[in-house]
Write an enzyme that holds these catalytic residues in place. Structure first.
Site, PDB file in Angstrom:
ATOM      1  CG  ASP A   1       0.325  -4.051   2.802  1.00  0.00           C
ATOM      2  OD1 ASP A   1       0.853  -3.542   1.801  1.00  0.00           O
ATOM      3  OD2 ASP A   1      -0.467  -3.440   3.538  1.00  0.00           O
TER       4      ASP A   1
ATOM      5  CG  HIS B   1      -0.618   0.300   2.497  1.00  0.00           C
ATOM      6  ND1 HIS B   1      -0.342  -0.654   3.441  1.00  0.00           N
ATOM      7  CD2 HIS B   1      -0.422   1.477   3.113  1.00  0.00           C
ATOM      8  CE1 HIS B   1      -0.001  -0.079   4.583  1.00  0.00           C
ATOM      9  NE2 HIS B   1      -0.035   1.227   4.412  1.00  0.00           N
TER      10      HIS B   1
ATOM     11  CB  SER C   1       2.722   1.741   6.415  1.00  0.00           C
ATOM     12  OG  SER C   1       1.435   1.485   6.873  1.00  0.00           O
TER      13      SER C   1
HETATM   14  N1  ARG Z   1      -4.936   0.364   7.708  1.00  0.00           N
HETATM   15  C1  ARG Z   1      -3.647   0.483   7.078  1.00  0.00           C
HETATM   16  C2  ARG Z   1      -3.164   1.904   7.222  1.00  0.00           C
HETATM   17  O1  ARG Z   1      -3.671   2.709   7.846  1.00  0.00           O
HETATM   18  C3  ARG Z   1      -3.666  -0.007   5.675  1.00  0.00           C
HETATM   19  C4  ARG Z   1      -4.383   0.868   4.702  1.00  0.00           C
HETATM   20  C5  ARG Z   1      -4.352   0.378   3.277  1.00  0.00           C
HETATM   21  N2  ARG Z   1      -5.250  -0.734   3.043  1.00  0.00           N
HETATM   22  C6  ARG Z   1      -6.589  -0.630   2.768  1.00  0.00           C
HETATM   23  N3  ARG Z   1      -7.283  -1.709   2.656  1.00  0.00           N
HETATM   24  N4  ARG Z   1      -7.203   0.521   2.627  1.00  0.00           N
HETATM   25  O2  ARG Z   1      -2.737   2.679   6.539  1.00  0.00           O
HETATM   26  N1  GLU Z   2      -1.376   1.337   7.687  1.00  0.00           N
HETATM   27  C1  GLU Z   2      -0.774   2.415   8.413  1.00  0.00           C
HETATM   28  C2  GLU Z   2       0.151   3.271   7.536  1.00  0.00           C
HETATM   29  O1  GLU Z   2      -0.014   3.368   6.382  1.00  0.00           O
HETATM   30  C3  GLU Z   2      -0.022   1.872   9.574  1.00  0.00           C
HETATM   31  C4  GLU Z   2      -1.012   1.355  10.473  1.00  0.00           C
HETATM   32  C5  GLU Z   2      -1.215   2.196  11.685  1.00  0.00           C
HETATM   33  O2  GLU Z   2      -1.789   3.292  11.638  1.00  0.00           O
HETATM   34  O3  GLU Z   2      -0.749   1.668  12.687  1.00  0.00           O
HETATM   35  O4  GLU Z   2       0.995   3.970   7.976  1.00  0.00           O
END
Ligand code: ARG
Ligand code: GLU
Length: 686
Positions: free
Chosen positions: A218, A81, A621
């Site tokens: 990921d 991502h 991330s």
């Molecule tokens: N929750 C993770 C973060 O905050 C992954 C986000 C990307 N993935 C998604 N399914 N939207 O950034």
């Molecule tokens: N998915 C998050 C990011 O893109 C990290 C997850 C979190 O917030 O801990 O940075």
């Protein structure tokens, strides 16, 4: 007996509390605790300016992710991502790398990414005295800011003197009680090496996002290039793979409950030291109203997306970004309620006030309370405006086109990229729902006069919407594409433009000035309150709130109990992917090759993801997850839903970060990408 019990608690407490995002340069203050929990290396192994250390293998990737170097030839790992936008830019109908994945089979096939850079930390140092030189207490906040600006500029220009690609920043920590200089070296030739198909790299999609059990592969792979002198250089065919001071060794030994883990990366933003008033605002007003508004938008999007494959593709990325924060906020609210954080902070504040009575911090909490009371209605109006009026895509288009015309920039490209992913029925229904919410829930005095007048003139939101979409030129791609700066007057009189301009002016004139002014007072009060909290609890170790600078978070592999009667194991396997696999559900439709592989047998226990107690946030991330020996065991990519309040309050019971097991990356590179030639340059610890 009571004494004995106390002694036991005192020994146990640091073992269970894995809260904290620590500054690498000060890690010697934590190293005894880290070693007690299993870490086998020294503070100098984590951060040193005299010798290569682990920090030399960690980068800020792009603007908001972390990455790690895993070979002597600049090979870099981060999340799928995090690489998504770059992978997408290389994709077309003929080569859909998002859908099918991408694997360079040799260096010549690696793809350059203009605009992408990675930043290595050269050094960080406490410069508080130098930054505040010339500041005296009688100065106003504005005068103080200007002292800081001038002193910082001097420090920064000295720090980058004579080095190629150096950039320096001075960052305030603990609300400006301490200042650190960060000196970075920025490499700007970063090429795409590999990415799994989205059905692996984004497996589970938004359905599984923020959740456990998780099975997302990921990751994506890049390579940093440098000039022949190994220094930063613009992209050139003549550049060579960057030779890092240090890279991570990869451990294939695997993880089990209780294993020491350490995440080295760049968390973006936390607010652990705010008052009960701020937590109450976030958890009782801000989050709930934003969740509610986004639920409405997501429902509308979903309705049209499920009817039509083309619309689903158009809105998948928009839907993902609306839903990511929406889901996080729900976990945050639940977590704050469960932790009784408002009450706990109130209780803390009562004790604090008692202690502060008659001293220099007397009245501070009350003062902050008063400031929030002044700010909140305006902040609420700002947030409501962002989530409603600004959610209407047509209005966004109108204002960007107008801006382009004023700046005499062409609008054809803007129009094309907008309409490629625009489905008007979604936008019309969103307009209805969002304007209706704004009308019903915004105090009359906070509504722009334009809004009240137009609504009265049309008689209803529905009539206003019908009129606007029937009469605005912004619904017509060809008309928008052919606009030139000569059309500016016509454009400014368009109903969509008029509406968005009216709100922009309202925000700039009535809302934003109050927020800016009160915020600067709030910042000042927090500088005192932060120092006061440290004086009030001298035994406690305080870590600075996250600000996208490099941090160390350590903890251990651990499952958790999400709800009564449930227990989550800390590891997931390929078996779980096959259990979720469903060709009819987009988020769970895996590549046929993976099905075939699994059917051959022998891969049931292939590890995929694992949980640990590391305190992480957005920006972490792609961070390396490191074991007791300093070797790479995973890549951080998410947190569990029940623990997302850790940006405000950390609960050791349920706050867990989610990592990709490095062995799944190796499996996918080899079995799906057939790119195991990459292993030749990696260093394996076992
Ligand atoms: N929750 C993770 C973060 O905050 C992954 C986000 C990307 N993935 C998604 N399914 N939207 O950034
Ligand atoms: N998915 C998050 C990011 O893109 C990290 C997850 C979190 O917030 O801990 O940075």
């Amino acid at each position: 007996m009571a004494l004995l019990l106390l002694a036991v608690v005192a020994v146990l407490q640091p073992l269970s509390a894995d809260e904290g995002m620590w500054l690498p340069a000060l890690i010697s203050q934590r190293i005894t605790d880290m070693q007690a929990k299993g870490f086998k290396l020294t503070a100098d192994d984590i951060y040193s300016v005299n010798q290569a250390s682990l920090k030399d293998a960690v980068v800020l990737f792009g603007g908001g992710c972390t990455g790690e170097i895993v070979s002597d030839e600049g090979l870099l790992l981060t999340n799928h991502h995090c690489g998504y936008g770059y992978i997408q830019r290389h994709s077309s109908v003929e080569h859909d790398y998002l859908k099918d994945g991408f694997w360079a089979m040799n260096r010549d096939e690696e793809l350059p990414n203009p605009g992408l850079s990675v930043r290595f930390l050269e050094r960080m140092e406490d410069v508080t005295d130098a930054v505040l030189k010339g500041y005296v207490k009688s100065m106003t906040e504005l005068q103080r800011d200007s002292v800081i600006r001038v002193n910082s500029a001097g420090l920064i220009s000295k720090a980058v003197e004579g080095g190629k690609g150096l950039r320096a920043t001075v960052e305030a920590l603990y609300y400006g009680n301490q200042y650190f200089l960060f000196v970075y070296k920025i490499y700007r030739d970063v090429r795409l090496v590999g990415a799994p198909p989205s059905s692996i790299g984004k497996f589970g999609g938004d359905t599984d996002n923020w959740m456990w059990p998780r099975h997302t592969g990921d990751f994506s792979i890049f390579r940093v290039y440098a000039g022949k002198d190994n220094e930063p250089a613009d992209y050139s065919e003549d550049n060579v793979p960057f030779r890092p001071k240090r890279s991570f060794k990869i451990s294939r030994a695997g993880v089990k409950t209780g294993d020491f883990t350490f995440v080295y990366g760049c968390p973006g933003s936390t607010k652990e030291y705010v008052t009960s008033d701020e937590v109450r605002y976030v958890s009782e007003i801000s989050d709930p109203q934003k969740i509610d508004l986004r639920t409405k938008r997501l429902d509308i999007q979903k309705k049209y997306m499920s009817r039509d494959q083309a619309v689903r593709i158009q809105y998948s990325s928009k839907n993902a970004s609306v839903s990511n924060a929406w889901k996080k906020w729900q976990g945050e609210v639940k977590g704050i309620k469960k932790m009784h954080t408002v009450a706990a902070k109130e209780d803390f504040e009562a004790r604090f006030k008692q202690w502060a009575k008659g001293g220099e911090y007397d009245g501070l909490v009350e003062k902050l309370g008063g400031l929030y009371e002044r700010r909140d209605p305006f902040y609420h109006a700002y947030e409501y405006y962002s989530e409603t009026i600004r959610a209407v895509e047509l209005l966004q288009l109108a204002s960007s086109v107008e801006r382009s015309l004023i700046e005499k920039r062409p609008v054809k490209g803007l129009a094309e990229s907008f309409f490629k992913d625009y489905y008007q029925p979604i936008d019309e229904e969103t307009f209805l729902a969002m304007f209706d919410a704004f009308d019903k829930n915004m105090d009359q005095g906070f509504k722009p006069a334009y809004f009240r007048d137009e609504l009265a003139r049309h008689g209803s939101v529905q009539a206003w919407k019908d009129y606007l979409f029937a009469n605005s030129i912004f619904t017509d791609k060809d008309k928008v594409a052919s606009l030139t700066p000569e059309d500016l007057d016509k454009v400014a009189a368009d109903p969509a433009c008029e509406l968005s301009d009216a709100f922009t002016a309202w925000y700039a004139e009535l809302i934003s000035p109050v927020i800016t002014e009160v915020n600067s007072e709030i910042r000042l009060a927090y500088r005192d309150y932060m120092r006061a909290q440290m004086a009030f609890e001298p035994e406690k170790a305080f870590y600075p709130d996250a600000n996208l600078t490099l941090r160390v978070a350590y903890g251990q592999v651990a499952g958790y109990c999400p709800a009564d009667g449930m227990e989550y194991a800390p590891v997931s396997t390929l078996k779980g992917i096959i259990e979720k696999d469903n060709p009819d559900i987009f988020d769970y439709d895996i590549p046929q090759t993976l099905r075939d592989l699994y059917a051959q047998g022998g891969y049931e226990d292939q590890p995929v993801c694992f949980l640990a107690t590391n305190h992480t946030s957005g920006g972490n991330s792609g961070s390396p997850v490191i074991n007791a020996d300093g070797n790479l065991i995973g890549i951080n990519f998410d947190r569990v839903w029940e623990g997302t309040m850790s940006d405000i309050v950390y609960d050791p019971e349920v706050c867990r970060n989610i990592s990709l097991d490095i062995r799944y990356l190796l499996f996918v590179v080899d079995k799906i990408g057939h790119a195991s030639y990459l292993f030749d340059e990696m260093n394996f610890a076992d």
